[in-house]
Design an enzyme around this catalytic site. Structure first.
Site, short mmCIF file in Angstrom:
data_model
loop_
_atom_site.label_atom_id
_atom_site.label_comp_id
_atom_site.label_asym_id
_atom_site.label_seq_id
_atom_site.Cartn_x
_atom_site.Cartn_y
_atom_site.Cartn_z
CB THR A 52 -0.93 0.03 1.23
OG1 THR A 52 -0.11 -0.10 2.41
CG2 THR A 52 -1.94 -1.09 1.20
CG LEU A 87 6.47 -5.86 8.53
CD1 LEU A 87 7.35 -4.62 8.40
CD2 LEU A 87 7.07 -7.03 7.78
CB SER A 89 9.36 4.29 5.46
OG SER A 89 8.32 5.20 5.14
CB SER A 118 17.43 3.11 3.50
OG SER A 118 17.50 4.52 3.58
CD GLU A 141 18.42 8.57 7.22
OE1 GLU A 141 18.33 9.21 6.14
OE2 GLU A 141 18.55 9.13 8.32
CE1 TYR A 145 13.26 3.53 7.33
CE2 TYR A 145 15.17 4.85 6.71
CZ TYR A 145 14.15 3.99 6.36
OH TYR A 145 14.02 3.59 5.05
NE ARG A 168 9.20 10.11 -0.58
CZ ARG A 168 9.90 9.32 0.22
NH1 ARG A 168 9.34 8.27 0.80
NH2 ARG A 168 11.18 9.54 0.42
P1 NAP Z 1 5.96 4.00 2.49
O1 NAP Z 1 5.23 4.72 1.40
O2 NAP Z 1 6.09 4.62 3.82
O3 NAP Z 1 5.24 2.57 2.65
C1 NAP Z 1 5.51 1.74 3.75
C2 NAP Z 1 4.63 0.50 3.66
O4 NAP Z 1 4.90 -0.35 4.79
C3 NAP Z 1 3.13 0.78 3.68
O5 NAP Z 1 2.48 -0.11 2.81
C4 NAP Z 1 2.76 0.48 5.13
O6 NAP Z 1 1.42 0.14 5.32
C5 NAP Z 1 3.65 -0.73 5.37
N1 NAP Z 1 3.85 -1.01 6.79
C6 NAP Z 1 4.31 -0.18 7.77
N2 NAP Z 1 4.36 -0.80 8.94
C7 NAP Z 1 3.90 -2.07 8.73
C8 NAP Z 1 3.69 -3.19 9.56
N3 NAP Z 1 3.95 -3.15 10.87
N4 NAP Z 1 3.23 -4.33 9.00
C9 NAP Z 1 2.94 -4.39 7.68
N5 NAP Z 1 3.11 -3.34 6.84
C10 NAP Z 1 3.57 -2.20 7.36
O7 NAP Z 1 7.43 3.62 2.01
P2 NAP Z 1 8.08 3.66 0.52
O8 NAP Z 1 8.57 5.03 0.25
O9 NAP Z 1 7.17 2.99 -0.44
O10 NAP Z 1 9.39 2.77 0.77
C11 NAP Z 1 9.35 1.36 0.63
C12 NAP Z 1 10.48 0.75 1.41
O11 NAP Z 1 11.73 1.25 0.92
C13 NAP Z 1 10.50 1.07 2.91
O12 NAP Z 1 11.04 -0.04 3.58
C14 NAP Z 1 11.45 2.24 3.02
O13 NAP Z 1 11.99 2.29 4.31
C15 NAP Z 1 12.46 1.88 1.97
N6 NAP Z 1 13.17 2.99 1.33
C16 NAP Z 1 12.47 4.02 0.80
C17 NAP Z 1 13.15 5.04 0.15
C18 NAP Z 1 12.41 6.20 -0.47
O14 NAP Z 1 13.06 7.20 -0.78
N7 NAP Z 1 11.11 6.09 -0.71
C19 NAP Z 1 14.55 4.98 0.03
C20 NAP Z 1 15.22 3.89 0.57
C21 NAP Z 1 14.53 2.88 1.21
P3 NAP Z 1 0.26 1.27 5.56
O15 NAP Z 1 -0.10 1.78 4.18
O16 NAP Z 1 -0.81 0.51 6.23
O17 NAP Z 1 0.90 2.34 6.41
N1 GDD Z 2 10.05 15.37 6.22
C1 GDD Z 2 10.55 16.61 6.27
N2 GDD Z 2 9.70 17.65 6.58
N3 GDD Z 2 11.86 16.81 6.01
C2 GDD Z 2 12.33 18.09 6.04
C3 GDD Z 2 11.51 19.18 6.34
C4 GDD Z 2 10.12 18.95 6.63
O1 GDD Z 2 9.35 19.85 6.90
N4 GDD Z 2 12.26 20.30 6.27
C5 GDD Z 2 13.50 19.93 5.94
N5 GDD Z 2 13.55 18.58 5.80
C6 GDD Z 2 14.75 17.80 5.47
C7 GDD Z 2 15.05 16.66 6.45
O2 GDD Z 2 15.71 17.17 7.62
C8 GDD Z 2 15.94 15.79 5.57
O3 GDD Z 2 17.28 16.24 5.64
C9 GDD Z 2 15.41 16.01 4.17
O4 GDD Z 2 14.55 17.16 4.23
C10 GDD Z 2 14.64 14.84 3.59
O5 GDD Z 2 13.66 14.44 4.53
P1 GDD Z 2 12.54 13.34 4.15
O6 GDD Z 2 11.83 13.73 2.92
O7 GDD Z 2 11.72 13.12 5.38
O8 GDD Z 2 13.40 12.05 3.76
P2 GDD Z 2 14.65 11.35 4.46
O9 GDD Z 2 15.85 11.61 3.60
O10 GDD Z 2 14.75 11.67 5.89
O11 GDD Z 2 14.24 9.81 4.38
C11 GDD Z 2 13.70 9.26 3.17
O12 GDD Z 2 14.75 8.76 2.37
C12 GDD Z 2 15.45 7.65 2.92
C13 GDD Z 2 16.55 7.27 1.91
O13 GDD Z 2 17.69 8.04 2.13
C14 GDD Z 2 12.69 8.18 3.57
O14 GDD Z 2 11.98 7.79 2.42
C15 GDD Z 2 13.39 6.95 4.14
O15 GDD Z 2 12.43 5.90 4.30
C16 GDD Z 2 14.46 6.53 3.14
O16 GDD Z 2 15.12 5.37 3.59
#
Ligand code: NAP
Ligand code: GDD
Length: 325
Positions: free
Chosen positions: A10, A64, A89, A130, A132, A153, A188
């Site tokens: 989702t 999970l 996440s 990630s 991260e 995280y 997103r």
């Molecule tokens: P997201 O939009 O936050 O989606 C997270 C998903 O995990 C949702 O379907 C959520 O369900 C599900 N979930 C959370 N807790 C759960 C639990 N306890 N049991 C079962 N399902 C659960 O994340 P995304 O951006 O698609 O990212 C996908 C994966 O890649 C994550 O593991 C994230 O940490 C990793 N990642 C993301 C990025 C990025 O930039 N997007 C980069 C590097 C790694 P609900 O819809 O019910 O909340």
């Molecule tokens: N969320 C958020 N909200 N971030 C902010 C804001 C705000 O109002 N203002 C500044 N930022 C800065 C954060 O401090 C961070 O440095 C940057 O924007 C990106 O924040 P996010 O978009 O929340 O992403 P993230 O980089 O912390 O984490 C995402 O990327 C990771 C991969 O590097 C997430 O998707 C993680 O799940 C993922 O692993």
């Protein structure tokens, strides 16, 4: 027909991956959480009535934190490929909920890996690792860069990374870590910074809001387009050998620059509408993430196409479209 199981179906990535796998002829099984409100908005357009024959998308309740359910699901579905995307996440939230984040994002990975091992199913496993995890280690970052996580995280993801590696080395599981740098899209979550900014720019231009409150504008991220990154995930599981890959654009953009791209797109001066709120600062910040995805390009033929400015424009356009302007 190949069967894939997606945890986190989702979420942003889960929805794009489902579309991709269905287009490739897979039957896709997804785990969803029971919720008092619907949480399937990103995949509703793919939903099929369970009474239909030739089902391409099958949803199952699960979580999970529920290991016995993960075992029964793996036993029932016997997937050819498992894409483990589910996680708490949000980095900022992980400081408020470190234990929960460790339980789901970290130990949740072990529960799933152990379910696969216990059932003894022959499957390929993708771990959503990630950038991260690199945290304080300066860029450029690639598969050999040491980890230095800066958040609960990030620490939970490092644990998940090593568990996937361990199941590969100890139990011979075809387990792959995709170390993905930030990837974004109109799907997103609204509290991640790119979507928050794109949405605000569109709403301010439409007169719905006046300002947006942000935290650290100096952070540097490597922002790519999520739809392209799920193709990379799939390619990792089609490779001859299980190994780990970085996916990234290789570009550096500050939060400030991304903000400017979105506001420029709607013809506004961002400095007149952005306010500071310390709530959005993290106790420890990741200053700069810039990935080197050469290995994925050489071995998988994968290369990011959409660069950050273009991404900012497409996200802002999508927000305007949703407002009917
Ligand atoms: P997201 O939009 O936050 O989606 C997270 C998903 O995990 C949702 O379907 C959520 O369900 C599900 N979930 C959370 N807790 C759960 C639990 N306890 N049991 C079962 N399902 C659960 O994340 P995304 O951006 O698609 O990212 C996908 C994966 O890649 C994550 O593991 C994230 O940490 C990793 N990642 C993301 C990025 C990025 O930039 N997007 C980069 C590097 C790694 P609900 O819809 O019910 O909340
Ligand atoms: N969320 C958020 N909200 N971030 C902010 C804001 C705000 O109002 N203002 C500044 N930022 C800065 C954060 O401090 C961070 O440095 C940057 O924007 C990106 O924040 P996010 O978009 O929340 O992403 P993230 O980089 O912390 O984490 C995402 O990327 C990771 C991969 O590097 C997430 O998707 C993680 O799940 C993922 O692993």
């Amino acid at each position: 027909m190949k069967r894939a199981l997606i945890t986190g179906i989702t979420g942003q990535d889960g929805s794009y991956l489902t579309e991709l796998l269905i287009s490739k002829g897979y039957q896709v099984h997804g785990i969803i959480r029971r919720s008092s409100t619907f949480n399937t908005g990103r995949i509703d357009h793919l939903y099929q009535d369970p009474h239909e024959t030739d089902q391409r998308l099958v949803l199952h309740y699960g979580d999970l934190t529920d290991s016995s359910r993960l075992v029964t699901l793996i036993e029932k579905i016997r997937p050819d490929e498992v894409y483990h995307l589910a996680a708490q996440s949000h980095v900022r939230v992980s400081f408020d909920e470190p234990e929960y984040t460790g339980n789901t994002t970290g130990v949740g990975t072990t529960r799933l890996l152990e379910a696969i091992r216990m059932v003894g199913v022959d499957t390929r496993y993708y771990q959503a690792s990630s950038s991260e995890m690199f945290g304080a280690t300066p860029p450029p970052q690639d598969e050999d860069t040491p980890f230095y996580p800066r958040s609960p995280y990030g620490a939970a993801k490092v644990y998940g990374y090593w568990m996937a590696r361990n199941y590969r080395e100890a139990h011979g599981l075809f387990a792959v870590n995709g170390i993905l740098f930030n990837h974004e899209s109109p799907r997103r979550g609204e509290t991640f910074v790119t979507r928050k900014i794109a949405r605000a720019a569109a709403r301010i231009a439409a007169g719905v809001e006046e300002n947006v409150y942000l935290g650290n504008l100096d952070a540097v991220r490597d922002w790519g387009y999520a739809e392209e990154y799920v193709e990379g995930m799939w390619r990792m599981l089609q490779a001859d050998q299980a190994t780990d890959y970085v996916l990234a654009t290789g570009t550096a953009t500050t939060v400030r620059e991304f903000t400017q791209y979105c506001f420029d797109r709607v013809g506004l001066d961002w400095e007149k509408h952005v306010r500071f709120d310390e709530t959005y600062l993290r106790p420890t910040e990741v200053d700069a993430l810039i990935g080197d995805a050469s290995k994925a390009q050489t071995e998988l033929g994968w290369k990011a196409q959409t660069m950050p400015e273009q991404l900012a424009h497409l996200m802002t356009d999508a927000e305007r479209h949703s407002l009917g302007i």
